[in-house]
Enzyme design. Structure first.
Site, PDB file in Angstrom:
ATOM      1  N   CYS A  15      32.550  27.477 -73.692  1.00  8.72           N
ATOM      2  CA  CYS A  15      32.424  27.473 -72.234  1.00  8.72           C
ATOM      3  C   CYS A  15      32.444  28.902 -71.707  1.00  8.72           C
ATOM      4  O   CYS A  15      32.748  29.844 -72.428  1.00  8.72           O
ATOM      5  CB  CYS A  15      33.555  26.684 -71.595  1.00  8.72           C
ATOM      6  SG  CYS A  15      35.137  27.404 -71.949  1.00  8.72           S
ATOM      7  N   CYS A  18      35.484  30.948 -72.257  1.00  3.40           N
ATOM      8  CA  CYS A  18      35.640  31.575 -73.586  1.00  3.40           C
ATOM      9  C   CYS A  18      35.088  32.995 -73.536  1.00  3.40           C
ATOM     10  O   CYS A  18      35.640  33.906 -74.130  1.00  3.40           O
ATOM     11  CB  CYS A  18      34.859  30.823 -74.662  1.00  3.40           C
ATOM     12  SG  CYS A  18      35.213  29.087 -74.755  1.00  3.40           S
ATOM     13  N   ASP A 431      15.601  13.297 -48.737  1.00  9.66           N
ATOM     14  CA  ASP A 431      15.650  14.281 -47.667  1.00  9.66           C
ATOM     15  C   ASP A 431      14.195  14.691 -47.422  1.00  9.66           C
ATOM     16  O   ASP A 431      13.394  14.698 -48.355  1.00  9.66           O
ATOM     17  CB  ASP A 431      16.464  15.490 -48.140  1.00  9.66           C
ATOM     18  CG  ASP A 431      16.493  16.573 -47.106  1.00  9.66           C
ATOM     19  OD1 ASP A 431      16.747  16.241 -45.939  1.00  9.66           O
ATOM     20  OD2 ASP A 431      16.237  17.739 -47.461  1.00  9.66           O
ATOM     21  N   ASP A 631      17.705  18.841 -51.838  1.00  9.59           N
ATOM     22  CA  ASP A 631      17.539  20.113 -52.538  1.00  9.59           C
ATOM     23  C   ASP A 631      18.866  20.661 -53.046  1.00  9.59           C
ATOM     24  O   ASP A 631      18.908  21.664 -53.730  1.00  9.59           O
ATOM     25  CB  ASP A 631      16.820  21.135 -51.661  1.00  9.59           C
ATOM     26  CG  ASP A 631      17.599  21.456 -50.401  1.00  9.59           C
ATOM     27  OD1 ASP A 631      18.765  21.039 -50.311  1.00  9.59           O
ATOM     28  OD2 ASP A 631      17.039  22.107 -49.505  1.00  9.59           O
ATOM     29  N   ASP A 635      22.240  19.623 -48.734  1.00  6.61           N
ATOM     30  CA  ASP A 635      22.538  18.208 -48.899  1.00  6.61           C
ATOM     31  C   ASP A 635      23.723  17.933 -49.799  1.00  6.61           C
ATOM     32  O   ASP A 635      23.981  16.787 -50.139  1.00  6.61           O
ATOM     33  CB  ASP A 635      21.314  17.494 -49.482  1.00  6.61           C
ATOM     34  CG  ASP A 635      20.068  17.747 -48.669  1.00  6.61           C
ATOM     35  OD1 ASP A 635      20.216  17.816 -47.443  1.00  6.61           O
ATOM     36  OD2 ASP A 635      18.993  17.878 -49.248  1.00  6.61           O
TER      37      ASP A 635
END
Lengths: 744, 120
Positions: A15, A18, A431, A631, A635
């Site tokens: 991750c 790390c 949307d 998008d 939103d």
């Protein structure tokens, strides 16, 4: 002071945190000047003073924080791991061949119908014992090893069942061979069952061999994604172009890309133009034309031109690294549908052992003669036929293939739960701006009232909008530049009235620009423009009204082009029984005009950004599963509120975080593909679970002898092993079939 | 009923009882972990149940000693982590749990289980 640079692999990273931990630890080593760690390549690049820093120091700095540095590459590399895996497969294949060959010989010499054709030597019980022993204890060693390890933990697994089952068959046969008189004394004809144990071991190992090969296919997508990364980059350093490993590329580096080369990292073109094939990341098959100022994505392929670009994202921040992380996370997550299988498999083996004991007892006490033989054979059949593996593999293999297939098509699914919910979606809310439309409106009309000119209207509007991120603002500024209505006026007391418009003082005059409501709220008389407004909104245009000192001065109208794929997406959703709804801040007439173009009949117009979430919840209250497509920036709350949030476009971090599904290619048809993928994956999971549960539920009673009272039918343990070996392969193969299914 | 059948009946009842007690009646010993823990993967996970603190990063170092194919992957489904465990290599998984509760993890096929208890 001398300076050395070294790049080495690091094991155990997973991750972004790390990266930080490792970089910090490496930088703390005295003499280290710079340390960068790349998550995607799992490599660290360290610049240091070789007089002060040794490999050992670097290695311990890495191991101190829990990772492993492969500085001298003594420890296994990925290739070594691959080789080790191949070695394991070869060893497994050898054990399969030996056990099936020896088992076949025993079967020939011992099976009632066949034995007459066999050479005398194979009919000898002692020879059969000799042939069966290596199969039982050499080829079958892995079953014993796993059983002993598991028993230490007071757990049991499939190996335990196989070990007990085949040992019972082998031990009984050995007693028959060594002490035939003893068996005779209890009224049983001394007949060994060495073939049973040997063939069972051979077939189960054969099943494992195929299963291991098939399972490797389920994680192919991740390997493919990792393989997409370029190895080197041609960077401009000190006026010279040099090839450096990708892990050494830094933000701000200027990189040259020639025709046919992979773009190494994410960035923005600074010079040149080209056509770029982004299909590997977005799934979009048409190459995109790019020029100065356009962004490029690492791991995509440059086709025709040569260009220079500035690296903006490197290492774990690149789009590819983020996609890999997302897919890995999705593949590690659990689908709610798996819970039952998990629960059952944790009790499964002990329950099967108990059933096997009961089978023995019932056959011994109530069964026909020779009771001991029937009891033993049926007990072995129960132990051998039970297959918890199929249950364990049913869901995760399908999720792995499904999420991997999604990634190949530019559909990133956050987790297994999202994939599971997506197949139930009945309503999708789109949307409007930037989702159904291109999101880049162009000014179509400028109307001036009260003595102002069109140039004035544009100039005032542009002066107000210059700092705004609104798409309409961009269109107005572009049009102002185009019509040479510059220079812009300085503004004071700027105020943004969210969802309605903006106001400011220009040359001491109070100026408002925005929607009709902003005008009426501020007492501006708009009667004079009613006719124009009605006509323009009827054409689906978005209006910005301008008032100066409380009087209406003009209107700027802009229109946003509907995406070419919107209509088809809505139509295809309808075909699979999903209703589409459009949500927008535009007024009803504009909204309806756009909705009509894409074939949407239900429209939620004049919804302020902060109201979108509430609207989503209202629709959810209808009791249907709702997806929201947006998008991902404006939103985010609505995406999070929906049962499934689908973010369009590569977007921002917000998009990927808030959305359950991210569509990288901005193609609306991918919304349909995502839903279809979810439906097909769920169908595969259900088929797998049905097969895995059904298999055990039906065949365990058969093995126990449930059919014997009615049809005198018993399950030969050898057939039980064939069924068991094929059950887990069939589940994995069914998951792999998903790869071939069309989702477009 | 003949004596051998009576013996088999009694032995099978005892066998079922023993199987239940041995496999399903065990109680895991919970190990309190503060920063890091080595979890040996050999016929299961040792320690089988660990207790870690909510919001704090804890390192779980998985070391697989058992070649059984089932154990070659570890799946921490609640934390969205699926990792390959190469034989005899340390694989570190960092967890920073945001929710308290009991979370089970398993091998790739869901046969072997371990437990992570997240405390406030």
């Amino acid at each position: 002071m001398s300076q050395t640079k070294k790049t080495f692999s690091i094991k155990g990273m997973h991750c972004a945190s790390c990266v930080l931990v490792l970089e910090r630890s490496l930088k703390q080593v005295e003499g280290v000047m710079q340390a960068t760690v790349n998550l995607a390549t799992e490599k660290a690049t360290v610049t240091y003073d070789p007089e002060k820093v040794t490999d050992k120091k670097l290695s311990s700095a890495v191991s101190n924080v829990g990772y492993q540095a492969l500085i001298t590459e003594e420890i296994k590399t990925e290739d070594d791991e691959q080789k080790e895996k191949q070695q394991e497969l070869r060893s497994l294949r050898l054990r399969v061949v030996v056990s099936l060959a020896l088992g076949g010989l025993i079967l020939w010499g011992g099976f009632p119908g066949l034995m007459k054709t066999a050479p005398m030597i194979l009919q000898s019980f002692w020879v059969q014992l000799l042939l069966a022993t290596p199969v039982q204890f050499w080829a079958g060693f892995s079953f014993y090893r796993a059983t002993i390890s598991a028993l230490k933990h007071r757990t049991a697994n499939m190996d335990t069942l196989v070990a007990i089952g085949t040992t019972v068959a082998y031990a009984y046969s050995a007693v028959v061979t060594v002490l035939p008189q003893l068996v005779k004394s209890v009224g049983i004809e001394p007949m060994p069952y060495f073939d049973t144990g040997a063939i069972i071991i051979g077939l189960i190992l054969l099943g494992r061999y195929f299963e291991a090969k098939a399972k490797a296919g389920t994680s192919e997508a991740i390997k493919k994604l990792i393989g997409l990364q370029a190895k080197t980059a041609r960077v401009l350093r000190d006026g010279k172009e040099i090839d450096i490993p990708i892990s050494e590329v830094m933000i701000g580096d200027i990189i040259r890309v020639r025709p046919g080369e992979k773009i190494p990292v994410d960035g923005v073109i600074t010079d040149g133009e080209s056509s770029i094939d982004e299909s590997m990341i977005t799934g979009e098959s048409m190459p995109a034309d790019k020029a100065k100022g356009d962004s490029v994505v690492g791991a995509t392929m440059n086709k025709t031109g040569t260009f220079m670009f500035k690296a903006t994202k490197v290492g774990s921040d690149t789009m590819l690294a983020r996609i890999i992380k997302l897919v890995q996370e999705a593949q590690g997550s659990k689908a709610p549908i798996q819970r039952l299988a998990d629960l059952v498999s944790s009790y499964f083996v002990p329950v099967v052992i108990m059933l096997a004991i009961l089978t023995f007892a019932v056959w011994y006490i109530f069964g026909p003669a020779p009771t001991l033989l029937f009891a033993l054979l049926n007990m072995v059949a129960v132990l051998i036929i039970a297959c918890p593996c199929a249950m364990g593999l049913a869901t995760p293999t399908a999720i792995m293939v499904g999420t991997g297939k999604g990634a190949e098509h530019g559909i990133l699914i956050k987790d297994a739960e999202s994939l599971e919910i997506a197949h139930k979606v009945k309503i999708i809310i789109f949307d409007k701006t930037g989702t159904l439309t291109e999101g880049e409106p162009k000014v179509t009309d400028v109307i001036a009232y009260g003595g102002f000119t069109e140039q004035d209207i544009l100039r005032y509007e542009a002066s107000l909008e210059v700092g705004s991120a609104h798409p309409l603002a961009k269109a107005i500024i572009e049009e102002t530049e185009l019509r040479k209505a510059m220079p812009l006026e300085p503004i004071e007391k700027f105020r943004s009235i969210v969802g309605h418009g903006i106001s400011a003082l220009i040359q001491g005059k109070s100026v408002f620009a925005g929607k009709e409501k902003l005008m009426t709220d501020n007492g501006v008389d708009i009667a004079l423009a009613k006719g124009d407004m009605s006509r323009l909104t009827g054409e689906g245009k978005t209006l910005s009204l301008l008032a100066i000192d409380g009087k209406l001065a003009g209107i700027v109208a802009a229109a946003d082009k509907v995406k070419s794929t919107a209509k088809m997406a809505v139509e295809n959703l309808k075909k699979i029984g999903i209703e589409s709804i459009m949500i927008t801040g535009d007024n009803e007439r504009t909204a309806n005009a756009i909705a009509k173009q894409v074939g949407i009949t239900r429209v939620l117009a004049e919804v302020l950004p902060e109201e979108k979430e509430a609207e989503v919840r209202k629709i959810q209250a209808e009791g249907k599963v709702v997806a929201m497509v947006g998008d991902g920036i404006n939103d985010a709350p609505a995406l999070a509120a929906a049962d499934i949030g689908i973010a369009m476009g590569s977007g921002t971090d917000v998009a990927i975080e808030a959305a359950d599904i991210t569509l990288i290619n901005k193609d609306l048809r991918s919304v349909v593909s995502a839903i279809v993928l979810s439906k097909k994956t769920m169908r595969t999971i259900k088929q797998n679970l049905f097969w895995a549960f059904g298999y055990n539920v039906v065949l365990i009673p058969v093995a126990m002898g449930a059919l014997y009272p009615f049809f005198h039918l018993l399950l030969n343990p050898i057939f039980a092993s064939i069924a068991m070996a094929t059950s887990s392969i069939s589940v994995v193969s069914n998951s792999l079939l998903l790869k071939r299914k069309s989702i477009v | 009923m003949s004596p051998d059948k009576i013996i088999v009946a009694i032995a099978s009842i005892l066998g079922v009882g023993f199987t239940y007690w041995f496999f399903l009646g065990k109680k895991e010993k919970e190990v309190q972990v503060s920063d890091a823990v080595d979890i040996i993967v050999d016929g299961g996970y040792t320690p089988e149940a660990i207790s870690i603190a909510k919001g704090k990063t804890t390192k779980l170092n998985f070391i697989r000693r058992d070649p059984t194919a089932c154990l070659e992957e570890v799946v921490l489904g609640d934390f969205k982590i699926r990792r390959q465990l190469p034989l005899n290599q340390k694989v570190t998984i960092e967890l920073t749990p945001q929710r308290s509760g009991e979370f089970t993890y398993s091998c790739g096929m869901g046969m072997y289980h371990g437990k992570i208890i997240v405390t406030e």
